[in-house]
Design a protein around this motif. Structure first.
Motif, PDB file in Angstrom:
ATOM      1  N   ILE A 197      -4.803   5.239   1.359  1.00 35.94           N
ATOM      2  CA  ILE A 197      -5.937   4.503   0.806  1.00 35.94           C
ATOM      3  C   ILE A 197      -7.194   5.355   0.878  1.00 35.94           C
ATOM      4  O   ILE A 197      -7.545   5.856   1.955  1.00 35.94           O
ATOM      5  CB  ILE A 197      -6.160   3.182   1.575  1.00 35.94           C
ATOM      6  CG1 ILE A 197      -4.950   2.278   1.434  1.00 35.94           C
ATOM      7  CG2 ILE A 197      -7.413   2.468   1.076  1.00 35.94           C
ATOM      8  CD1 ILE A 197      -5.047   0.999   2.211  1.00 35.94           C
ATOM      9  N   ASP A 198      -7.878   5.508  -0.245  1.00 34.53           N
ATOM     10  CA  ASP A 198      -9.137   6.260  -0.291  1.00 34.53           C
ATOM     11  C   ASP A 198     -10.279   5.310   0.019  1.00 34.53           C
ATOM     12  O   ASP A 198     -10.841   4.670  -0.867  1.00 34.53           O
ATOM     13  CB  ASP A 198      -9.309   6.895  -1.678  1.00 34.53           C
ATOM     14  CG  ASP A 198     -10.571   7.750  -1.755  1.00 34.53           C
ATOM     15  OD1 ASP A 198     -11.104   8.106  -0.688  1.00 34.53           O
ATOM     16  OD2 ASP A 198     -11.022   8.055  -2.880  1.00 34.53           O
ATOM     17  N   HIS A 199     -10.621   5.199   1.312  1.00 29.07           N
ATOM     18  CA  HIS A 199     -11.614   4.229   1.767  1.00 29.07           C
ATOM     19  C   HIS A 199     -12.441   4.885   2.869  1.00 29.07           C
ATOM     20  O   HIS A 199     -11.895   5.349   3.873  1.00 29.07           O
ATOM     21  CB  HIS A 199     -10.889   2.980   2.292  1.00 29.07           C
ATOM     22  CG  HIS A 199     -11.768   1.796   2.495  1.00 29.07           C
ATOM     23  ND1 HIS A 199     -12.784   1.765   3.425  1.00 29.07           N
ATOM     24  CD2 HIS A 199     -11.775   0.578   1.892  1.00 29.07           C
ATOM     25  CE1 HIS A 199     -13.381   0.592   3.395  1.00 29.07           C
ATOM     26  NE2 HIS A 199     -12.786  -0.149   2.474  1.00 29.07           N
TER      27      HIS A 199
ATOM     28  N   VAL B 143      -8.054  -4.535   3.915  1.00 26.10           N
ATOM     29  CA  VAL B 143      -8.143  -3.351   4.756  1.00 26.10           C
ATOM     30  C   VAL B 143      -8.957  -3.635   6.013  1.00 26.10           C
ATOM     31  O   VAL B 143      -8.640  -3.120   7.090  1.00 26.10           O
ATOM     32  CB  VAL B 143      -8.758  -2.180   3.956  1.00 26.10           C
ATOM     33  CG1 VAL B 143      -9.013  -0.983   4.860  1.00 26.10           C
ATOM     34  CG2 VAL B 143      -7.838  -1.776   2.818  1.00 26.10           C
TER      35      VAL B 143
ATOM     36  N   PRO C 209       0.808  -1.206   0.000  1.00 28.03           N
ATOM     37  CA  PRO C 209       0.000   0.000   0.000  1.00 28.03           C
ATOM     38  C   PRO C 209       0.841   1.255   0.000  1.00 28.03           C
ATOM     39  O   PRO C 209       0.354   2.333  -0.325  1.00 28.03           O
ATOM     40  CB  PRO C 209      -0.792  -0.122   1.317  1.00 28.03           C
ATOM     41  CG  PRO C 209      -0.001  -1.054   2.163  1.00 28.03           C
ATOM     42  CD  PRO C 209       0.630  -2.013   1.202  1.00 28.03           C
TER      43      PRO C 209
END
Length: 394
Positions: A209-211, A173, A90
């Protein structure tokens, strides 16, 4: 000994050894040996580069332990896959990340490795808390509400499972988030202060991370961490939420947490961490317990339970119902919570206290104190029992 934090350096060194080809269990053993040598050598001769010293010593100890030609061949094969591992990490999208291990924070990278696809989630969480989070087996067992011997076996099995695996497939994730959440809670309420480290790593994960659930967890941590200064008095005694001095809460952390949460909720991909953060935000927004929007809190608990039927959430919902609809309605909701759940007796006592049933509440607080696993909690519940018992009535 003053100087570098060995517990913080350990996961970084483990990460470097794994990148170089050591399997996880062997890397951890080598690093533990290096840490013991550091404790012996550094008080009289501390190195200029503690991290580099630990890497060199741990790598040497790993090589010493790898005696067979088969082990050397396996190490060379893993080294050949280093570039594959770096490209799937990541951190490949994080500005300034160095896949070779010189500048990258190996701690968060190692979180993903412990969430290996070959491990069931409970084992991955336990292994990461032990190897990366720096918690003891006993502390992890408390977090999972299982006996220490059971947790020791689970961690040993996890190490054996990944001993023969190529750690070039980062886990998901969801597992990493669960690990970070448990580490934060242990640091926030337990014996080892790792909450700040969990918050730092979650910030880094959010940047990588776009979460929405990553953002939800970050918001949740910020909102809980904002209340930290008010959670204990000058003598270290526990102060529950209802009795905290809210002027001591950190308004900047609250504002940041709320802003992050609002942006996550706007994506309309609700998850359990976002729901928990929304609950924390309602508490943070209220000037007092009496002015808390308990009706909306019950609604958010219902959302949370629809996502994850968590007994701790059911406990929280019962207390919220007790404020929104009356203490006896809360006690009725508490009937859905298993009697064996930690803090259930304390919640039951609190609801009877709200109902004005002092004698019943005093006895339940006494029982809750006997069940408590931490000394500050036991003392607080004991004081509540004594105060209510002294007042008489019921």
């Amino acid at each position: 000994m003053s100087g570098p934090d060995l517990r913080a350096l350990a996961p970084q060194v483990i990460g470097v050894l794994v990148r170089r080809g050591a399997d996880f269990a062997a890397a951890e053993d080598a690093v533990q040996d290096a840490l013991l040598e550091a404790l012996r050598v550094w008080p009289r001769d501390q190195p200029r580069n503690p991290r580099g010293w630990l890497i060199a010593v741990a790598w040497r100890k790993f090589l010493d332990a790898a005696r067979s030609e088969a082990a050397r061949r396996r190490r060379e094969e893993l080294l050949a896959g280093e570039q594959v591992l770096a490209s799937s990490s990541p951190f490949s999208t994080v500005p300034g990340a160095d896949p070779a291990g010189a500048a990258v924070d190996d701690t968060l990278w190692l979180y993903f490795l412990c969430a290996h696809p070959s491990l069931p989630i409970p084992s991955a969480v336990a292994l990461t808390l032990r190897a990366v989070g720096g918690l003891t087996t006993r502390q992890i067992a408390r977090a999972f509400l299982v006996p220490e011997a059971t947790m020791a076996q689970r961690i040993s099995r996890a190490k054996r499972t990944i001993a023969g695996e190529r750690l070039d497939r980062p886990g998901d994730v969801a597992t990493v988030l669960r690990v970070l959440y448990l580490v934060f809670n242990e640091g926030y309420t337990g014996e080892v202060d790792v909450a700040v480290e969990a918050l730092r790593l979650t910030r880094q994960l959010s940047a990588a991370i776009d979460h929405p659930e990553v953002r939800g967890l970050l918001a949740l941590m910020l909102l809980h961490h904002a209340r930290r200064a008010a959670r204990r008095d000058d003598d270290g005694e526990l102060i529950p939420l209802a009795e905290q001095d809210r002027t001591r809460w950190d308004p900047r952390a609250i504002a940041e947490g709320v802003a992050i949460l609002q942006a996550a909720l706007a994506r309309d991909e609700l998850g359990e961490y976002q729901a928990q953060a929304a609950i924390a935000a309602l508490h943070a927004d209220a000037p007092s317990t009496a002015e808390t929007d308990w009706v909306q809190l019950v609604e958010w608990y219902d959302e949370l339970l629809a996502l994850s039927d968590n007994p701790v959430a059911r406990l929280g919902r019962a207390v919220a119902v007790g404020h929104a609809d009356g203490p006896h309605a809360g006690l009725a909701a508490l009937a859905d919570v298993a009697e064996s759940l930690p803090r259930r007796t304390a919640a039951q006592a609190y609801l009877h206290e709200l109902a004005g049933e002092r004698a019943v509440a005093a006895e339940l607080y006494r029982r809750a104190a006997a069940e408590a696993t931490s000394l500050p909690e036991r003392r607080y519940l004991g004081r509540k029992s004594a105060d209510l018992g002294a007042g008489g009535g019921g």
